[in-house]
Design a protein around this motif. Structure first.
Motif, PDB file in Angstrom:
ATOM      1  N   UNK A 133     -12.024  11.688   7.551  1.00 52.27           N
ATOM      2  CA  UNK A 133     -11.109  10.620   7.982  1.00 52.27           C
ATOM      3  C   UNK A 133      -9.758  11.230   8.349  1.00 52.27           C
ATOM      4  N   UNK A 134      -9.288  12.168   7.514  1.00 54.66           N
ATOM      5  CA  UNK A 134      -7.987  12.802   7.768  1.00 54.66           C
ATOM      6  C   UNK A 134      -8.016  13.611   9.058  1.00 54.66           C
ATOM      7  N   UNK A 135      -9.113  14.304   9.293  1.00 50.05           N
ATOM      8  CA  UNK A 135      -9.192  15.096  10.521  1.00 50.05           C
ATOM      9  C   UNK A 135      -9.296  14.203  11.758  1.00 50.05           C
ATOM     10  N   UNK A 136      -9.962  13.024  11.601  1.00 49.98           N
ATOM     11  CA  UNK A 136     -10.029  12.054  12.695  1.00 49.98           C
ATOM     12  C   UNK A 136      -8.628  11.516  13.008  1.00 49.98           C
ATOM     13  N   UNK A 137      -7.874  11.173  11.936  1.00 52.29           N
ATOM     14  CA  UNK A 137      -6.510  10.662  12.117  1.00 52.29           C
ATOM     15  C   UNK A 137      -5.602  11.710  12.759  1.00 52.29           C
ATOM     16  N   UNK A 138      -5.783  12.968  12.376  1.00 58.18           N
ATOM     17  CA  UNK A 138      -4.989  14.066  12.963  1.00 58.18           C
ATOM     18  C   UNK A 138      -5.276  14.175  14.455  1.00 58.18           C
ATOM     19  N   UNK A 139      -6.559  14.041  14.821  1.00 58.52           N
ATOM     20  CA  UNK A 139      -6.954  14.089  16.240  1.00 58.52           C
ATOM     21  C   UNK A 139      -6.317  12.938  17.017  1.00 58.52           C
ATOM     22  N   UNK A 140      -6.362  11.725  16.422  1.00 60.17           N
ATOM     23  CA  UNK A 140      -5.772  10.543  17.074  1.00 60.17           C
ATOM     24  C   UNK A 140      -4.260  10.735  17.227  1.00 60.17           C
ATOM     25  N   UNK A 141      -3.634  11.265  16.162  1.00 60.12           N
ATOM     26  CA  UNK A 141      -2.186  11.495  16.165  1.00 60.12           C
ATOM     27  C   UNK A 141      -1.799  12.471  17.280  1.00 60.12           C
ATOM     28  N   UNK A 142      -2.545  13.571  17.392  1.00 60.16           N
ATOM     29  CA  UNK A 142      -2.269  14.565  18.433  1.00 60.16           C
ATOM     30  C   UNK A 142      -2.457  13.977  19.827  1.00 60.16           C
ATOM     31  N   UNK A 143      -3.443  13.059  19.946  1.00 63.95           N
ATOM     32  CA  UNK A 143      -3.694  12.409  21.242  1.00 63.95           C
ATOM     33  C   UNK A 143      -2.554  11.439  21.587  1.00 63.95           C
ATOM     34  N   UNK A 158      -1.302   8.303   4.889  1.00 64.86           N
ATOM     35  CA  UNK A 158      -0.422   7.180   5.257  1.00 64.86           C
ATOM     36  C   UNK A 158       0.618   7.649   6.263  1.00 64.86           C
ATOM     37  N   UNK A 159       1.129   8.881   6.082  1.00 61.29           N
ATOM     38  CA  UNK A 159       2.128   9.393   7.020  1.00 61.29           C
ATOM     39  C   UNK A 159       1.513   9.653   8.392  1.00 61.29           C
ATOM     40  N   UNK A 160       0.259  10.042   8.406  1.00 63.19           N
ATOM     41  CA  UNK A 160      -0.446  10.235   9.680  1.00 63.19           C
ATOM     42  C   UNK A 160      -0.597   8.905  10.408  1.00 63.19           C
ATOM     43  N   UNK A 161      -0.991   7.872   9.634  1.00 63.48           N
ATOM     44  CA  UNK A 161      -1.141   6.524  10.214  1.00 63.48           C
ATOM     45  C   UNK A 161       0.210   6.059  10.765  1.00 63.48           C
TER      46      UNK A 161
END
Length: 457
Positions: free
Chosen positions: A4-14, A409-412
Motif C-alpha cells: 500500500x505504501x509503495x502504491x501511495x509513493x507511486x501515486x505521489x510521484x505521479x 498519512x503524510x503520503x496521502x
C-alpha cells in the motif's frame, strides 16, 4: 502494508510529477505575459498597499494586511526550513534558481486566484465573508462538481496533512531536542493554544497571525542575514554557484551525490510551489475575508505573499546552506539547516535554538492557517452548523498528532495537496478573461483618476 505504501509513493510521484508542475508553472507564465508582467511592474505599489493604512468601512471581516498574514501563516512553514534543504540536497544549489523562477511566475497565479476569490465571494449564515476556489468554480465556471472536489481535497489537507500531523511533530521534536520538554506536556500546551485561537474564528486567527507572522519572519531573516554577513566574502561565489548549477550538472562533493539539470529543475520547482502554494488554491480562502472594495487591489496585496515566502525567506535559507557548505554534508532536512546555523554563527547552541524556535513558530501558524481553510471548506460542504464540530475534531487531531508517526498519512496528504491544484487551475484557465478584464478596468480607472487634476488645470 508495504504494498500500500509503495502504491501511495507511486501515486505521489505521479501527482507531483512533470505534468502538474508544468501546468502550475505554465499557468503562471500565461498570466505573467497576458497581464503585462504585472508582478514586476506593480510589485512596488503592491508592497506599498500591504503596509498602508486602510479604510475599515469596506465590506469584509479582516483588513487586507490581516488576510495576507493569515495566508502567509499557512505558507510560511516547515517548507521554508526543511523544504529548501530537501530541494538543495536533491538538486544541488541550482535548485534555488528554479525555486525563484517558480515563485516569480507563481506571483501572477496568486494574483489571479485571489482576485477571483474576492470577485465571487459570498456572505454565510453568520454574516462572515466566504470565498475561494469553491465559489469561483461554482459561480464563475458553473461547475459544482469541481467546487466539491476542491473542497474535499482541501479539507483532507487541513485535517490529515499539512494542517496537523507534520506541524505537530515538528513542534514536539523541536521542543524536546532543544528545550528538553516532554512530548506529552508540549502536546497539551499546543492543543490548548490551538483551541484558544481557532475557536475565536477568523478575527482571532488573523489577530495572532498579524503579530506572529511578521515577527517570526523578521527573526528568521535576521538570523540568516547574520550568517550571510559573517560569510560576506563568499556571497558572490555562492550566487554564481546557484546560477551556474541551474544550467549545468552539479558534481558530487562531500556528502552530496551530484545532480543533473533535470533534477535541479524538478526539485526546485516542486519545493518552490509546495512552499508558496501558488496555484494550489489555499490563499484565496483567506483573501476572500479581506475588507476591500477592489478584487484587483486584493490580488496585488496577496501576490506579495509569494514574494515574501519564496523570494525572501527561502532565499535566506538557501544562501545560509550554500555559504556554510552544509548542503555538502551527510545531513538532510531540519538537521542540515541546524548544522548551517551552527557553522555560520560559530555557535553550537545558538544555531540549533534559532532553527528550533523558527520551526516551532512557523509550524504553529501553519496549523492556524490551515484550520481556517478547513473551516471554509466545511461551510461550503455542510453549512455553518458544522463549524463547531469541525473545530473540535481538528483540535482532537492536533492532540493525537503527538502520538502518531504515520508516513502513510503524510503520503496521502502530499497526494491530496497536489490534487487540490487540479480543479483550481481549471478554474483559473476557464476564468482567465475575467482576470484580464478586471485588471484592465482597474488600471484604466487609476490612470483616469491621475489625469483628472491635469484636465481641471
Amino acid at each position: 502494508m508495504n504494498n500500500v505504501q509503495s502504491l501511495l509513493t507511486t501515486i505521489d510521484n505521479f501527482v507531483w510529477g512533470p505534468p502538474l508542475l508544468i501546468l502550475l508553472v505554465g499557468t503562471g507564465v500565461y498570466f505573467t505575459f497576458r497581464l503585462g508582467l504585472i508582478q514586476f511592474r506593480h510589485l512596488p505599489s503592491a508592497l506599498k498597499m500591504v503596509f498602508s493604512k486602510e479604510d475599515n468601512n469596506k465590506q469584509g471581516d479582516v483588513s487586507s494586511f490581516a488576510a495576507l498574514c493569515t495566508a502567509l501563516s499557512a505558507t510560511i512553514g516547515t517548507g521554508n526550513i526543511v523544504g529548501v534543504a530537501t530541494a538543495i540536497k536533491l538538486g544541488g544549489p541550482g535548485a534555488l534558481f528554479w525555486m525563484w523562477l517558480a515563485a516569480l511566475f507563481g506571483m501572477a497565479t496568486k494574483y489571479a486566484e485571489c482576485l477571483l476569490a474576492v470577485k465571487y465571494r459570498r456572505v454565510d449564515d453568520n454574516g462572515q465573508m466566504i470565498g475561494g476556489p469553491m465559489y469561483y468554480l461554482q459561480y464563475g465556471v458553473g461547475s459544482k462538481a469541481l467546487a466539491i472536489m476542491f473542497a474535499i481535497f482541501a479539507l483532507g489537507v487541513a485535517c490529515f496533512g499539512i494542517g496537523t500531523f507534520p506541524q505537530v511533530n515538528a513542534i514536539l521534536d523541536a521542543s524536546e531536542i532543544s528545550f528538553g520538554v516532554s512530548r506529552e506536556l508540549s502536546a497539551f500546551v499546543l492543543t490548548a493554544l490551538v483551541a484558544f485561537v481557532t475557536l475565536g474564528g477568523i478575527q482571532s486567527i488573523a489577530k495572532v497571525a498579524g503579530k506572529v507572522v511578521p515577527t517570526m519572519a523578521l527573526f528568521y531573516v535576521l538570523a540568516c542575514l547574520s550568517v550571510i554577513i559573517m560569510n560576506a566574502d563568499q556571497l558572490i561565489p555562492a550566487v554564481e554557484l546557484v546560477l551556474v548549477s541551474a544550467f549545468t550538472s552539479t558534481a558530487a562533493t562531500g556528502g552530496f551525490l551530484g545532480a543533473s539539470i533535470m533534477l535541479a529543475i524538478q526539485s526546485g520547482i516542486a519545493r518552490g510551489v509546495f512552499s508558496n502554494e501558488s496555484g494550489l488554491g489555499s490563499a484565496p480562502m483567506a483573501a476572500a475575508a479581506a475588507k476591500t472594495d477592489s478584487c484587483v487591489k486584493q490580488g496585488l496585496i496577496s501576490m506579495t505573499g509569494t514574494f515574501f515566502d519564496t523570494i525572501i525567506i527561502c532565499t535566506m535559507t538557501g544562501l545560509t546552506l550554500i555559504l556554510t557548505g552544509a548542503w555538502q554534508s551527510d545531513l538532510a532536512g531540519a538537521a542540515m539547516t541546524t548544522h548551517a546555523f551552527a557553522v555560520g554563527l560559530n555557535a553550537n547552541t545558538v544555531g540549533p535554538l534559532m532553527v528550533s524556535i523558527g520551526l516551532m513558530f512557523f509550524a504553529f501558524t501553519t496549523i492556524l492557517g490551515w484550520n481556517y481553510y478547513g473551516e471554509r471548506c466545511v461551510v461550503y460542504l455542510m453549512g455553518t452548523k458544522a463549524v463547531l464540530p469541525y473545530k473540535i475534531f481538528f483540535v482532537v487531531l492536533v492532540a493525537s498528532g503527538a502520538f502518531l508517526h504515520l508516513d502513510m498519512i503524510w503520503l496521502i496528504a502530499d497526494i491530496v495537496n497536489g490534487l487540490m491544484a487540479i480543479p483550481n487551475l481549471i478554474g483559473l484557465i476557464a476564468l482567465r478573461h475575467v482576470v484580464v478584464e478586471e485588471t484592465k478596468r482597474y488600471f484604466e480607472s487609476a490612470v483616469e483618476l491621475t489625469r483628472q487634476p491635469e484636465l481641471q488645470n
